[in-house]
Structures are given as C-alpha cells and as structure tokens.
Write a protein that holds these residues in place. Structure first.
Motif: not given
Ligand SMILES: Cc1cc2nc3c(=O)[nH]c(=O)nc-3n(C[C@H](O)[C@H](O)[C@H](O)COP(=O)(O)O)c2cc1C
Ligand code: SF4
Ligand code: FES
Lengths: 783, 434, 208
Positions: B54-55, B58, B60, B65, B82, B84-85, B170, B173-174, B209-210, B213, B390
């Motif tokens: 995952g980009r 985290a 993952f 997933k 996701n 939300d960047e 923000y 994005g979580e 997913n981001n 990703s 956060l």
């Molecule tokens: C506070 C907070 C903000 C986050 N903001 C983003 C975000 O803007 N974009 C994003 O893709 N993941 C964000 N994440 C991570 C996501 O919770 C999630 O792990 C991710 O979208 C999973 O996608 P991936 O597995 O493709 O990386 C954030 C996590 C936290 C704790």
C-alpha cells in the motif's frame, strides 16, 4: 438482518472464557469486556466514556491497560472498555503495570488541563466520577501552565437541561444515549478537535422525553437539570430506593430528600425493568407533593357549605355516619398503591357490604371487566427482548409507557425487529420504531386487528387501555392472541391500575382475580377476611355509580374531568368522602375530606404492566400523613365493621397470603363490534391520546419540564387540508355540540376520516372542551 | 544512466494525457481486458505475487488486503479509493489524478472485479476543484465507453463508480474515518476490530486502498509479476512515486524503484537549493520522524527507513536547508495536528492543544530546559495512547527533532527569541518582498 | 432563501448516487453552498428532511469539515497554505501581506464581499510551494506580489487564471457545485500537469 435469523428459539449456552487479570484468574461469559471482567474481581479501572448500556466508544482512553494474549503482548496499552476477554489473555491494570499506570495518569492530566476545576460550585461535586478518579488515579499537581479553553456558560439546551461545555470531557455518553437508547439525536458532537463540543441545532432544543438520563450519566457536571442546579450538595441528601408512581412501566427509582423535601429523583438500576433509565416525567415531576393546595388536616363541610378543619375523630365519625346504612360505593382511581387498593377493595366489601367499587377513572366498559377476568396477560420486557415482532394496538408506548418504548426501540436499533402499530397515524414514537402502521380510525380497530397475520408465540401484542373505547376491541384481541399464541400485555397508563385489578378494586373481581360471582372464590376471601359472607352480585362501574342514585361514595384520588364533564355535578348530589392529598374538584364537593400521604411519604408497592411488584419505602420519614389503607381501616372501625389493616405492612401481608386464584379462568365473552361512525364532509372522527408531558395533575408546578412538552396541534390529512384550504400551522377548529378547540394543524398521513388532538394538553383538554375523547364525530373547519 | 522508472507518469507529458483517448493511445484499459478474462481469485493472486504494498503510508500488502474479503458471503462488497491525500508534504496522488485519472479508474475496475464489488467510491479531498473535474469527467467518459456500469466490456461484470468529494478534514484519510465520512457521519475513526475487510462501508466487506496502490495494478496486470518484482528491494517491490519538495533546486515527482536514496534523488533532480545545505527532511510526510543529512544514503524502502528510525510513509520528501528553524517547523506541524485532530479521544484532542502552547513558548524563547523533558513526557503520554495514528504523527516530529536538534531548542531559550531570520528561508529571499 | 423545485430535483438526483441516502449529506452540503454561498439554516433543515435526519445530526456533520462555512465567504475565497513547508518558503509572509493589503483578518471578508482569506493546511502541491488556492483552484509558486495582484484582480472582477485549472477562475458558488458533483464541462481546460509534476519524467527521458 432477516427475521428468520432472529427467530432462533433456544438460548444458546454461553461459552465461558478464563483469563488472568492482575494475577487473578477469572471466568466470564464470552464477549465480556476486560473492564467488566476486572470489575468482577473488584479491580476498578478508571473510565469516563464507558457505559455498560451504550456501545463502546473507546474515546476517553482513561481505561488503558496492558494486555498479552498467549505470550504475545500488544505493543501499546489497550482500552479495556473496548476489548472482550479472550482465552489465554493476561491483563495488567494500573495495579500491576507501571506502563498502564503512567498511561492512565497521563490521560487524567490531559483531561484536566481544560477542565475548570470549579468543583466547589459544581452540582456534581461530591459525586463526580472525574473528581473521584482524579483523586484516586491522577497526579496531585498539574504541569499545565497554559491557557484553558473557555466557553460561554451555561447554555440551555432545553428548558430543563443546561450545558457547561468547559466541564465536558467529551465522553459522548450523552450523545450516544440520545441516539442509541432514546432515538432522539437532538444533541450531537459538533465542531472538531479541541473545539469539539456537545450542542444542539440552534432552532431545535433537546426536547427528548428521556433527556434527564443524560444528566444522570454525564460523568462530570457538564449537563445539569435546570430545576436542581445549585440547589443541593449530594452529601446533604438522604437517598431512598423508590418506585415511580407516574405510569405502569414500573421504573425503579431513587428519591433524594433534604429536610423532608424531595430535591431530585434519579433512575434506579433494574436490569429487568428500566435498566438504568427513566423518563423525564418520572425524574422531574414531583413538586405536586409540596404544592400549596396540599391538604394536611381533615375537614368537614359545615351547614353553610364551607369546609372546616376538624379533628380526626370528628372527621371519621362524620364520614362513617354518611356511609353507614345507606347505598354506597367506592371510586378508587388508578394511582393508588396495591396496599391501598386492597384496603379500598376490602372496605367496600366488608365495611360497606357492596361490590360497588371501581378504579377506572377513565373510559371503561363491561367488556373490559370481562377482559380483566379472562385474559392471560403474560408478556414481559424479556419477551420484547426476544420478540420477532411487536404489535401495538391503541397504544403509544413513548407517550403512555415510555420504558416499554425504550425496550422496543432497543430491539429495533439492534435487530431491526418488526413493529406494527394500529393507530390513526404514525406518532413520533411509531416513526422512531419504524413501525408499520395499520391506519385506522378510532372505532375501526377491529378490522385492523383481524387483518393481522404471521404472529407466533415469539410475538408480543401490547394493548393500551384506550382499546376499551372501541366496543368489541378487547374481544378481538383476546381472539387474536388465542389463535396466534402471541404473548399479550395490557398496558394502562397509570401506575396503580394493574395493582387495583389484583387487589380486587373492580366490581367483578375480588382480590387475586377471584370472580365475585363464583361461590368457591368468595369462600376463599370470606375465610381470609373472617366475614360470614360477601356480596354476590357484580357491582357498579365508575359510570354507573356516578349516574346511579347511590347515596354515598367514598372517593380516593380521582379527577372527575378524567371521566365526564358532568361527573362533578352528579357527584355533588351525593354524600362524598374524599381521601386526597390536594384540593381538587372532588374535595370541592365532598362532605368529608381526609388527608392522605403522597407517594414519597409512605411505603407501598405498585404492580407494573408485567405483573411485577415494585415496592418502595417512605422517602420522607418525618411525614405525619398516612397511607389510605390506614385511614380506611380507622374509618371501617368507626363504621363498626373492621377491616383490620392498620398498617401498610399488614395490608401487604394479608394480600400476599391470599394469593392468586388458581381455578380456571373464565372464557372471554365475545362482545360484538359496533358499526363504524360515518362522517359527512366537514366532519371527522375524533382520536386522541395523552402526550407524556401534558396537563396531568402530577406534573403541576414543573415549568421546566412543561417547556419540553410537545406542542398542542390538530393532525389532519392532506386531502382534508386541501378541502379546508389550510396549510401546515394554520388554525383549525374542531367542535361539537359541547364545545370547540382551535389549534394549529399538522398535515400528516392520517387515516382520512380521522382527526387527532392531544387528550389533555395545554389548550386541548378534550373532556373539558368537547366532552368526548375519541371515537366520536366532530366538526372540523378552518378557523 | 538514470535510475528513474516512469510508469504511472510515462505519458504525463502528452497534453491530453488525462483524456480517455490519450490514455487508450498509450495502452490504457488493455489490462482491464486481460483481468476480466481471469478469474477474480487469479487477479488477487497476481497482486499478491507482485508484492505490491500500500502506497498510502502503512505499506500493507495490497493482494493480502484483497484476499481478506470473504467470498460467497452473499453480501455486497465495496471498493473504496483513498484519494484524501492530506498528509503534509504528500503531493503525488493529486497530480496523478489531474494528469491521468483513467489509470486509477482502470485499477478500480480491476480491483472491484477481484474482490467482487459492484459498487466503488473514490473519496477525494475537497480542496482540489480541478482534480475533481478531471476525475468526474473521466468517470463519465468511462461509463460512456462501456467501462463502467452494467456488463462491462460484455464480460457480465457490473460496477458503479461514484466520486465522493470531501470537505476539509485530514483525518478522513484514516481509512475508518473515511468510511464514516462516506456514510454521512463526522469523519471520526472507528473501533477496530471489526476491520473494513469484514465490516467496512455500511458494515459490509470493504477494501480501502490508496490512489497510487490502485493505479499501480494495471501495469502489473499488463507487464507481469516478474517485471514488477525486478524492481525494488527484497521486501519492498516495484516502483513508486517520490515527491521532492522544499529547499531544492527542482522540486517534483520522481518515479523510481523502491530503495533509491535521497542522495540519488537529489543528484538526479539538481540538488539542495544552491548555496545551502541539507538540514533535515521527512521521508514520508510530517507524521514520519525527521531525518538529517546523516540519512542521505538510507535506501527509501519500508524496511530500511524503519531501521533508521522513521517510516517510508507516503514518500513525501520535504527538504529543509540550514535557514529553517526546526522549532518553527515542528510548531507549525503541531498546529496542523491540533487543527486536524478529530476531537474524539482525549490524548490527541487535549494533547495537541497543550503541545502547541509549549512549543509556541519555546519558539519564542520562553521556558526552561525542563520544558523539553516535559514535552517529551507529554509525547510519551500521547503516542500510542490515542484512538488512531494521527496523534502518533503529531508526536513524531517533536520527538525526532529533539533527538537531532535539542541544542537548537536550547538556543532559543538562551536567545530569548528565535535566532532564525524567516526571510532567509523563503524562496523570494533574494528577490525581496514587495 | 427558499430552494426552487429545480434545485430540489438536483438534490434528489444527488441522493440517488448512493446505496444509502445518508451518504449524500456531504455533496448536499456542497450543493447548498453553491446556492446560498454557505451552509444556511434552510439548507440544514432541507437536508435533514431529505435524509430523514435530525437537524442536529446535519449540524454535527457540517461543523466537522472546514470547507463548510457557517457564514458567507467572498466570491473569491483565498486559501493560503501556511503548513510548515509553504510557510517556511514564503506562505507566512504572503498570508500576512495579504491580510494587511485587504485590511481583513483570517476568515475575514472584504466589505465588497469579493474576497475572503483563510490560512489553510497542506494542499497536496508542495512541489509548487508556496501555494495559494482560490475557490480551491491551484495558484502555484506564489510570491507576495503575485498574490496581491491576484486579490486585486479578483476585486476588480478579472482575477488571473489558475496555474493548473480552467481558463478562467470561477466563483465560489460555481465551484461549490463542482464539488457537489455537478459537472461544469471545464475538465478539459488547463494543463495536464505543471513543470514539477513532469520533472521526473523529463529527467528519465534524459532531459536537463
Ligand atoms: C491520520 C491518517 C491520515 C491518513 N491519510 C491518508 C491519505 O490521505 N491517503 C491515503 O491513501 N492513506 C491515508 N492514511 C492511511 C490509510 O488509513 C490507509 O492505511 C490507506 O488508505 C490504505 O491504503 P493502502 O493500503 O493502499 O496504502 C492515513 C492514515 C492516518 C492514520
Ligand atoms: S456533556 Fe457530559 S456526557 Fe456529554 S460528552 Fe460531555 S462529559 Fe460526556
Ligand atoms: S472508558 Fe475506555 S476509552 Fe473511555
């Protein structure tokens, strides 16, 4: 979730899980949260957002503990209020883990940085979870030297609840309660981050029937009751467990008294009945006890027609003289305790030698007496918990028995159970229950009842006392229940009615559901009472007594305006002995007035709609006022036919010893249905019920409470509105030969011929204004 | 010569790269045809085998997933992107969606097909109107081309795709806060378990997913596992977007294999702002502990960055030179976390409130050395004590800056003010302020 | 302001995008802003009615997100990034200078209702720092002077075009409609990417 999934009959044996907390082993049912498993061991983990009846939030983070499972430790402390125990779990709380201890102290310090520390002037001081836990689990000194967050304080979120936002710890108990338990999401968390705050929408106050519970569960002094604010300190109060006298839900309560005066009432804790909740009427309507028109000494009407204070012997003698050797009867009312009802019941039979006794100070019928004698009322709160569906017939639980509403709502929220309501339109309560409405005009419910299908032994049918207003209605219900096997509950509005039936305060029944017409049943009672014989004829009903030529009536706490507009005039012609707590329409016309104790001043019990006894002790020990039964006993002595019930305890013991009739119940006679009212243009069929908060006499003097009552409106259908040429909120006049009511209208999906009005609210008191309450044709016009 | 591997960005220099025609001209949507010819489980296996992680921060494994979604459960499944960047420094998904939204849509269709979802959402932050236009247009064009809707490409697969526009938070994005927000609630994180794969959107199995990703999937389907795994390091496979910003001569987006170093990226791009030297930088946004010039040769993959005491995060490389006051930088980030704390839990809500006050004093040269220890202790009471990550992010810059720049904090106290000239750090320092 | 039946139809169509109607609350709030300019009580009440929510529940959502405004903003709402990177590279100075230039504070609106100013957090354009957003359109690589010119232009009715965005800057209300998911047909205007976005590709292709 499908209904089939819900319907599984057997209760599955609960799996038990053993884990270790602070070195102690404990075995608890699967699903138990760590915080509660710890409680069982006597280990108190500090907490704020956790509440056993709300869904876990994990928001305050006060309850952090260290956890490992099968040797694998969580990398960071976990919120014990959100994690269920697991096999092989080892929990270390603040008592054994320095990490958990530091985590908790750290959270406490953070919670306090923005807290005003105004404990000396805060209502919660002395009983405040934040104060207590800060003492036991916090640092003695704060390291915070910065600027605290401040808000304007307090703001009124309704006429009865005030909010001090700076005291709030944002645990979301209040908002979760409102959403999850009451279904009234009128308070919410607004804004975010450090500015997050509890609030309302500016034009819509927190007018929930259950708002007081949020004041009770707020773990700080952020939510306070307007009426109680700044009035007392908890350590000045003497608390007594009590039972609520307002309705038949049966809430367990706590009454807090200071120097003989009730200062507040709180919901008591009873998992089988009200859980930990109650309604705002039960909580905040108690000033009637200390009303200015309270009667404390006996009175006799003199030759000039004036009531004069008298001594007890004089008054008892006068009453006895008027009741003796004449045709007499007893009107009890629906608000007495079981012990008092039993006193009235025995008094009528023994002292007056008659079955002329009736507790029904409302619409009633002979069919209903039959129903009391015949129906098996078996439904309970637990049945609602397991029900596949709940049918409401002429019964609005939110208004008429609010804890039943909460119980049904809980299952609607959790399991989406089906609710069916037979009513002219969907009340707000019905809407919250997502009830399927079977729209019927008052008087036409039988067709709706017969249309019900798909009920099973898992279904619960709840009938309101108002079904009596439709002839044949109760018979139809008896048949429905017999055929479907559904559980039946009959829910009167008043707290004393179920007890009055059990005590035999009806013309057809003796105590313990024994028919007056049944010789062996009579023998039972005669033996218990040590009387040679008992009257054998079914006595007169309330209406019959009022309209009869009976010479004398003993009346215990009724309002003639609950029965008929002319009841007072008719009663005025008789010799009336009134047992009352306050001046009333009856004391106005009584020959003799005998003061009695209010509920807080006496012990006793009510029987709730499930048939459970709800006992309470006197909360005000200094009171000189006595329970009705004691006075009845004195009066019987004076008449010369003793009932020997000198104390509430004695009455209780004797009533208990008699027990219930174990012979077969009679079959319900089938009463024929009456033809449905026909309406012409410009007419409607009147329907009504009492809103929870209204002009009921026990709510007198509670202005803050009254401020949250629902507005008086007349509900009409869209097509009627078109015909009348009115828009929402326009005034509509409802009238008949007797009188008229003019109110703003609400246009709703109401059965087309029907119009609905509140039965006894400000500017809509149907008996007073129209002489009728339902099932009657009235004229409807644009005002 | 260059280590760069433009894949996602390969056609961004074509003026119509964001149109369906431009995308198709470069082979767009051919991966979809391939994927729809495979069984859904084969697609999941392919993504698993690629090792794509995952980009969103985290790291993952994406294939795993997808594999968590229960199959044959007769429930609706949802695929949520996701977009939300909002992590400070992160600026890769937004330009990608502006330059080529279709690669994301193709990824969404493939992912939805794999997890048997018939409804998908792209949750995009609300403060990027033109990107919203581009993605919305792309979705409409994809519907018109039979790539979305009923019976996609005649293969019997149905998918509705909705663009959901955020509104400034923000925390959304979580992923669980995102789901609450998408359901129409306040965007506050949910308790886990249950995880989204079991009870996500509308309590149904859901993948979140981001953008990057998801957008990486079509290339993997087209070019294969071997191609992908040939790039990157042992546990961090493939290529990714590195975003370089701040005090560099040429900021921008660089697609490279995982494991490239900052030194290499600076060399390629043109280095730190001329006449200045690197002071500190974030490897993956402000929530990842800062690095200094000691870390120029840390391979930018998940494992190496973690081993060096930070996190790869979103690969947002914010570069600060010696003109930057680290206390000011940290204060500003802390103000960000305070502003963006959702308010749900005590340590984050109250802790960021307090941290800002302490840091403000320190930046102004008020306080004593003891306050630095108090600051660290506060971070200890916040980090790992909060409801979601956060607050961990809020503590990271503080803890790491105190680790590398404790003396600079003390210098503020000695000076009784901030010893830096903010003007020197601006881009227009030489141009002057008019 | 009362909503027209046309507008109510649009709202209904927004609701149908989602499997559950509550999900439509955010686009509906954007839509209300496209009509009224901010989240009005009428808007809250109508959304509550449409989605069968208490007005408090709608308020709870609208006050959570910073893009929903509880009072009117300017026709051109200027957001200046003051998160660390932009702040350091000039955002702080731009912010101060613009406030002074317009004589308003953070969250203030000029008397003519044309321009409002807000400091914003990182807007995912760090490689274009310092970044300014107007009605959430990108104005990249700004200077104090360029932003002064920008707001002056906006007050005179001819703001410069966004760096990466449509050919002409649209109003706050018009752009709010886009955020509500209502297309304005301008997606094809403007560049596909700015210089920094293309830098890696250029370098990979051997560019200088
Ligand atoms: C506070 C907070 C903000 C986050 N903001 C983003 C975000 O803007 N974009 C994003 O893709 N993941 C964000 N994440 C991570 C996501 O919770 C999630 O792990 C991710 O979208 C999973 O996608 P991936 O597995 O493709 O990386 C954030 C996590 C936290 C704790
Ligand atoms: S008002 Fe009381 S119950 Fe409600 S969130 Fe605040 S502290 Fe909790
Ligand atoms: S009591 Fe556990 S987090 Fe609040």
């Amino acid at each position: 979730m499908s209904i089939q999934e819900l319907g599984t009959e057997q209760e599955v044996a609960v799996e038990m899980i053993t884990c270790v907390i602070d070195g102690f082993e404990i075995t608890v049912p699967k699903g138990t949260l760590v915080i509660r498993a710890a409680e069982k061991l006597g280990i108190q983990i500090p907490r704020f957002c956790d509440h056993p009846l709300l869904e876990p939030a994990g928001a305050c983070r006060q309850c952090l503990v260290d956890i490992e499972i099968n040797g694998r430790a969580f990398p960071k402390p976990q919120a014990s209020c959100t994690i269920p125990v697991e096999k092989g779990m080892i929990v270390k709380t603040q008592l054994t883990s320095p990490v958990a201890d530091k985590a908790q102290k750290g959270i406490m310090e953070l919670l306090l940085i923005n807290h005003p520390l105004d404990c000396p002037v805060c209502d919660k001081g002395g009983e405040c979870p934040l104060q207590n836990q800060a003492m036991s689990a916090g640092h003695s000194e704060s390291r915070f030297e910065g600027v605290k967050r401040t808000f304007e304080k307090p703001i009124a979120i309704s006429s009865q609840v005030l909010l001090d936002r700076e005291r709030c710890v944002l645990c979301a108990r209040c908002t979760r309660f409102s959403e999850q338990i009451a279904g009234d999401p009128f308070i919410t968390l607004n804004e975010r981050g450090a500015l997050q705050q509890v609030g309302i929408y500016e034009d819509e106050p927190f007018d929930s029937y259950y708002s007081g519970n949020t004041v009770q569960i707020c773990p700080v002094g952020a939510l306070t009751g307007t009426s109680y604010r700044f009035r007392a300190r908890p350590f000045d109060l003497v608390s007594t467990n009590s039972a609520c006298e307002h309705c038949a839900s049966g809430c367990s309560m706590r009454t807090d008294v200071r120097r003989g005066k009730t200062l507040r009432r709180l919901a008591g804790d009873d998992a089988d009945v009200n859980e930990e909740w109650n309604c705002d009427k039960g909580r905040w309507a108690f000033k009637y006890e200390v009303a200015k028109n309270r009667i404390t000494v006996p009175m006799i009407r003199d030759a000039a027609g004036q009531l004069q204070e008298a001594s007890w012997p004089e008054a008892l003698a006068a009453a006895a003289t008027g009741l003796k050797n004449t045709s007499a009867g007893v009107l009890v009312g629906g608000r007495v305790t079981v012990e008092d009802a039993y006193g009235y019941s025995k008094f009528a039979r023994v002292a007056l030698g008659t079955n002329n006794i009736d507790f029904r100070a409302r619409r009633h019928s002979g069919e209903e007496l039959d129903f009391f004698a015949a129906a098996a009322l078996t439904a309970t709160y637990k049945d609602i918990d397991k029900a596949d569906q709940v049918v409401l017939i002429n019964f609005e639980p939110e208004d008429e028995s609010p804890i039943i509403f909460l119980r049904i709502y809980k299952q609607v929220y959790k399991r989406a159970i089906k609710v069916i309501s037979i009513a002219p339109y969907a009340s707000r309560g019905s809407e919250k229950l997502k009830a399927k409405l079977i729209k019927s005009a008052a008087g036409n419910e039988i067709a709706a009842i017969s249309s019900l299908s798909g009920l099973s032994s898992k279904s619960v049918v709840l009938v309101g006392e108002r079904l009596v207003e439709t002839e044949g209605g109760l018979s139809a219900v008896a048949k429905l229940v017999e055929q479907s096997g559904a559980k039946l509950g009959w829910v009167p509005r008043r707290a004393g009615e179920c007890g009055a039936i059990a005590a035999g305060a009806t013309p057809n029944l003796l105590p313990g559901n024994r028919l007056v017409t049944d010789a062996p049943a009579r023998v039972d009672i005669a033996t218990a009472w040590g009387t040679p014989s008992l009257p054998t004829e079914v006595g007169m009903s309330t209406d019959e007594m009022i309209n009869s030529d009976l010479q004398a009536l003993l009346i215990g706490g009724i309002d003639p305006m609950d029965i008929a507009p002319d009841a007072k005039i008719k009663l005025a012609k008789k010799f009336v002995v009134s047992l009352e707590i306050r001046q009333s329409d009856i004391t106005d016309i009584a020959a003799v007035v005998l003061p009695v104790a209010a509920v807080v001043e006496k012990s006793g019990s009510f029987i709730d709609w499930q048939g459970n006894t709800r006992s309470f002790e006197s909360a005000v020990s200094q009171s000189l006022n006595r329970s009705d039964v004691r006075i009845l006993s004195m009066l019987a002595d004076e008449i010369g036919r003793s009932i020997k019930l000198t104390t509430v305890k004695a009455a209780r013991a004797e009533f208990d010893s008699i027990g219930n009739w174990d012979g077969p119940k009679i079959a319900m006679k089938s009463s024929p249905a009456k033809a449905v009212n026909a309406v012409a243009d410009g007419e409607g069929i009147l329907s009504s019920w009492r809103n929870l908060l209204d002009k009921g006499s026990l709510q007198d003097g509670e202005d803050n409470l009254a401020g949250t009552a629902r507005k008086s409106v007349v509900v009409i259908s869209g097509s009627r509105a078109n015909k009348l040429g009115v828009k929402e909120s326009d005034l509509v006049r409802v009238s008949n030969n007797y009188g008229a009511i003019t109110l703003p209208c609400v246009i709703a999906d109401i059965e087309d011929s029907s119009i609905w009005l509140p039965r006894n609210s400000l500017s809509s008191q149907l008996i007073r204004n129209l002489g009728v309450v339902s099932n009657s044709v009235v004229k409807v016009a644009k005002a | 010569m260059s280590k760069l591997t433009p894949v996602l960005s390969a056609n961004w220099d074509e003026a119509d790269s964001f149109t369906i025609a431009g995308y198709k001209r470069n082979g767009g949507y051919t991966a979809l045809t391939k994927a729809l010819a495979m069984a859904p489980d084969e697609v999941i296996q392919l993504v698993k085998d690629s090792g794509l992680r995952g980009r969103g921060g985290a790291g993952f494994p994406t294939g795993s997933k997808w594999g968590f979604i229960p199959q044959g459960d007769n429930k609706e499944h949802y695929f949520v992107v996701n977009a939300d960047e909002s992590e400070p420094g992160t600026c890769k998904d937004t330009p990608m969606m502006m330059a080529n939204p279709h690669v994301l849509i193709e990824g969404v269709i493939i992912g939805s097909y794999a997890i048997r979802a018939n409804y998908a959402f792209i949750y995009i932050r609300g403060e990027v109107t033109h990107v919203v236009r581009r993605v919305q247009q792309a979705i409409e064009d994809a519907y018109a081309a039979g790539l979305l809707g009923k019976n996609i490409l005649g293969k019997g697969f149905d998918l509705e795709l909705v663009l959901h526009v955020g509104a400034g938070a923000y925390i959304c994005g979580e992923e669980t806060a995102l789901l609450d927000s998408l359901e129409g609630f306040r965007g506050q994180p949910r308790l886990r378990p249950p995880f989204p794969a079991i009870a996500g959107l509308y309590a149904k199995p859901t993948v979140v997913n981001n953008v990057e990703s998801v957008a990486s999937v079509p290339a993997i389907v087209n070019k294969g596992v071997a191609w992908f795994t040939a790039m990157g390091t042992e546990k961090s496979k493939g290529f990714t977007l590195y975003s370089l910003s701040g005090h560099v001569n040429n900021p921008g987006q660089f697609e490279a294999p995982l494991g490239i170093t900052l030194r290499e990226l600076l060399e390629i791009s043109g280095g730190v702002r001329s006449g200045h030297k690197l002071k500190f930088w974030t490897p993956g946004g402000s929530s990842t502990p800062i690095f200094t010039d000691e870390h120029l040769d840390v391979p930018l993959d998940y494992e190496s960055v973690a081993a060096a005491g930070s996190m790869l995060g979103t690969k947002a490389l914010q570069i600060f030179d010696e003109t930057t006051c680290v206390v000011r930088a940290v204060l500003r980030w802390t103000e960000f976390y305070k502003h963006e704390s959702c308010g749900k839990c005590t340590p984050c809500r109250e802790g960021t409130w307090w941290l800002v006050q302490v840091l403000k004093d320190l930046e102004a040269g008020r306080g004593s050395e003891a306050d630095l220890d108090k600051l660290l202790d506060l971070c200890d009471n916040i980090m790992g004590r909060s409801f979601c990550a956060l607050a961990d992010g809020a503590a990271s810059p503080i803890i790491s800056s105190l680790k590398y720049f404790r003396q600079e904090y003390l210098d503020h106290l000695t000076a009784g003010e901030c010893p830096f000239d903010p003007m020197a750090a601006t881009l227009f320092s030489s141009a002057g302020v008019k | 302001m009362a909503f027209t039946s046309e507008q109510i139809k649009v709202m209904d169509s927004i609701i149908t995008r989602y499997p559950r109607k509550r999900s439509a609350i955010m686009p509906l709030l954007h839509y209300v802003q496209s009509i009224d300019g901010y989240v009005t009580n009428e808007g809250i009440e109508l959304i509550g009615k449409k989605l069968e929510l208490a007005t408090a529940e709608v308020t709870a959502v609208s006050t959570f997100y910073t893009q929903y405004k509880s009072k009117p903003v300017g026709q051109y709402h200027v957001g200046i990034c003051t998160n660390t990177l932009c702040a350091v590279m000039g955002g702080d100075m731009i912010f101060d200078a613009v406030k002074e230039h317009l004589g308003i504070e953070n969250d203030g609106v000029t008397n003519d209702g044309k321009v409002s100013v807000e400091h914003i957090e990182c807007n995912a354009a760090c490689d274009y720092a310092p970044v300014v957003m107007v009605n959430w359109e990108f104005y990249d690589n700004q200077t104090v002077q360029s932003v002064k010119d920008l707001v002056d232009g906006a007050r005179n009715g001819n703001p410069p075009a966004p760096t990466r965005g449509p050919k002409t800057l649209r109003s706050w209300k018009e752009n709010s409609a886009v955020l509500a998911g209502i297309s304005d047909g301008l997606a094809n205007e403007g560049v596909q990417a700015g210089e920094p976005t293309l830098l890696g590709l250029k370098k990979a292709k051997g560019g200088a």
